[in-house]
Motif scaffolding. Structure first.
Motif, PDB file in Angstrom:
ATOM      1  N   ALA A  28       1.045  -1.190  -0.110  1.00 47.96           N
ATOM      2  CA  ALA A  28       0.016   0.101  -0.076  1.00 47.96           C
ATOM      3  C   ALA A  28       0.912   1.368   0.094  1.00 47.96           C
ATOM      4  O   ALA A  28       0.162   2.287  -0.095  1.00 47.96           O
ATOM      5  N   SER A  29       2.104   1.179   0.097  1.00 41.76           N
ATOM      6  CA  SER A  29       2.971   2.123   0.387  1.00 41.76           C
ATOM      7  C   SER A  29       3.358   2.747  -1.102  1.00 41.76           C
ATOM      8  O   SER A  29       3.119   2.037  -2.068  1.00 41.76           O
ATOM      9  N   ILE A  30       3.816   4.201  -1.052  1.00 45.97           N
ATOM     10  CA  ILE A  30       4.025   4.665  -2.553  1.00 45.97           C
ATOM     11  C   ILE A  30       5.429   4.308  -2.954  1.00 45.97           C
ATOM     12  O   ILE A  30       6.553   4.100  -2.222  1.00 45.97           O
ATOM     13  N   GLU A  36       6.736  12.225  -8.878  1.00 44.56           N
ATOM     14  CA  GLU A  36       5.660  13.129  -8.918  1.00 44.56           C
ATOM     15  C   GLU A  36       4.710  12.586  -7.744  1.00 44.56           C
ATOM     16  O   GLU A  36       4.128  13.644  -7.030  1.00 44.56           O
ATOM     17  N   GLU A  37       4.414  11.544  -7.624  1.00 46.65           N
ATOM     18  CA  GLU A  37       3.461  11.267  -6.548  1.00 46.65           C
ATOM     19  C   GLU A  37       4.043  11.542  -5.208  1.00 46.65           C
ATOM     20  O   GLU A  37       3.108  11.901  -4.291  1.00 46.65           O
ATOM     21  N   LEU A  38       5.281  11.243  -5.115  1.00 46.22           N
ATOM     22  CA  LEU A  38       5.874  11.552  -3.700  1.00 46.22           C
ATOM     23  C   LEU A  38       5.869  13.064  -3.348  1.00 46.22           C
ATOM     24  O   LEU A  38       5.577  13.462  -1.967  1.00 46.22           O
ATOM     25  N   GLU A  44       0.700  17.881   0.038  1.00 52.15           N
ATOM     26  CA  GLU A  44      -0.452  17.688   0.903  1.00 52.15           C
ATOM     27  C   GLU A  44      -0.352  17.437   2.451  1.00 52.15           C
ATOM     28  O   GLU A  44      -1.115  18.019   3.253  1.00 52.15           O
ATOM     29  N   CYS A  45       0.765  16.872   2.872  1.00 56.78           N
ATOM     30  CA  CYS A  45       0.894  16.538   4.247  1.00 56.78           C
ATOM     31  C   CYS A  45       2.059  17.750   4.832  1.00 56.78           C
ATOM     32  O   CYS A  45       2.344  17.583   5.878  1.00 56.78           O
TER      33      CYS A  45
END
Length: 377
Positions: A28-30, A36-38, A44-45
């Motif tokens: 489930a981890s990135i 780009e997703e990281l 966001e965080c």
């Protein structure tokens, strides 16, 4: 372990299969290659604005002093009807007209918070307690094991945080936190047992002759109970686990049904156990010295974690020293054995009270210096 002890924790989680957890959490981890997703998740965080505001406020002596004083006044107002609050020194309120402009600005900023739970109501006193000695930590930094048995590797490991509790000396029905540790899931129950600081290990060993004391020695034998399975130390055929079963066999009623594991604590990795968070597990050693092991957290390893030195010690509660039996004001320094003038033997006294007692009535009185608590430091 009785129902009173278990009621101090919980509610416990479902049993966690650590290898399955690692596999599911990793899936489930990135993907670290997906830059780009990281970056999107990091944006966001991001809490840098909150962190900067907090840092600027607490690094300002005037603002931090105002917040501390205001917090004390608020607690006194909430507990004004209690006996403990009436005996406390009152903190005089500050006149808002005398406050500096930056403190007034902070006051207005906090007053503008629209969260209904931000301001404490009169019912909040029910959920407020005073600080305890178990809230303190004698360590100034994370302590690595004297003889590390594991380190982070490319193989995914879970990091298990375990808190150790002991019975309260003044209220046996309650417990106090004594230490907290972080272990890799590949490490064993024996690795945890070796690093637990315990006052029982500081007791001076005697060779059978009165007063002929040796150095403190580390406890070797123990038994750990997880669920209905007990794990012994394996130092001999009749280890702690077998002795516990023999003792329970002599009890006619209300005895728990326990099974001795096929492996010892030194052969049982944490990954082979289905642990529950907030569920106390029982450890016995040194005859009748009990510890309660509680899993606080099971998580994946992170790049910010220490790469070696496991198991780690995160917290150690300062040891409570026995007070002098005579003055009850200062910690005892001497153990007096066989003195008929005292009400108990051995009797713990400070050096000043023993000096005022005068010479011993006979030569059978033995005086021993109490050992210093090292607690694995």
């Amino acid at each position: 372990m009785n129902a009173t002890i278990e009621s101090l924790f919980g509610p416990p989680s479902e049993p966690i299969d650590i290898p399955a957890f690692i596999q599911a959490a990793t899936a489930a981890s990135i993907d670290e290659d997906n830059t780009e997703e990281l970056l999107t998740v990091a944006d966001e965080c991001d809490i840098s604005d909150i962190r900067d505001d907090l840092s600027n406020t607490w690094n300002n002596p005037r603002l931090s002093a105002y917040l501390s004083t205001n917090h004390d006044q608020l607690l006194i107002a909430l507990n004004s009807t209690t006996k403990a609050a009436r005996n406390k020194r009152k903190v005089p309120p500050q006149d808002s007209l005398d406050l500096p402009p930056d403190v007034v600005a902070l006051q207005n900023h906090l007053g503008a918070v629209k969260l209904s739970c931000w301001k404490l109501s009169s019912d909040s006193s029910t959920f407020i307690r005073h600080s305890k000695i178990s809230d303190q930590n004698v360590l100034t930094q994370v302590k690595i094991a004297p003889e590390p048995s594991a380190q982070l590797s490319e193989d995914k490991n879970a990091i298990v945080t375990i808190t150790v509790h002991i019975r309260s000396t003044w209220t046996p029905g309650y417990i106090n936190r004594s230490s907290q540790h972080a272990l890799l899931s590949s490490q064993t129950l024996g690795d945890l047992f070796r690093i637990i600081p315990c006052i029982s290990n500081e007791i001076i060993a005697h060779d059978g002759q009165l007063g002929n004391a040796q150095e403190p020695r580390q406890s070797k034998g123990c038994v750990v109970c997880i669920g209905n399975i007990i794990y012994g130390d394996g130092h001999c055929e009749e280890d702690y686990a077998q002795k516990l079963l023999n003792h329970l066999g002599s009890i006619s009623k209300d005895k728990p049904v326990l099974t001795k594991a096929s492996t010892t604590i030194f052969e049982t990795p944490l990954s082979s156990l289905k642990l529950q968070v907030n569920q106390p597990y029982w450890l016995l050693h040194k005859g009748n010295c009990e510890h309660f092991l509680v899993v606080d957290q099971i998580r994946l390893q992170h790049t910010s974690d220490l790469s070696s030195g496991y198991p780690l010690t995160l917290q150690i509660t300062p040891a409570l020293l026995d007070l002098c039996r005579a003055c009850a004001k200062v910690p005892a320094a001497l153990s007096i054995i066989g003195d008929i003038r005292l009400g108990e033997s051995p009797c713990l006294l400070c050096a000043s009270c023993w000096r005022h007692m005068g010479d011993a009535p006979d030569h059978n009185v033995t005086v021993r210096q109490l050992p210093k608590y090292v607690l694995g430091w």
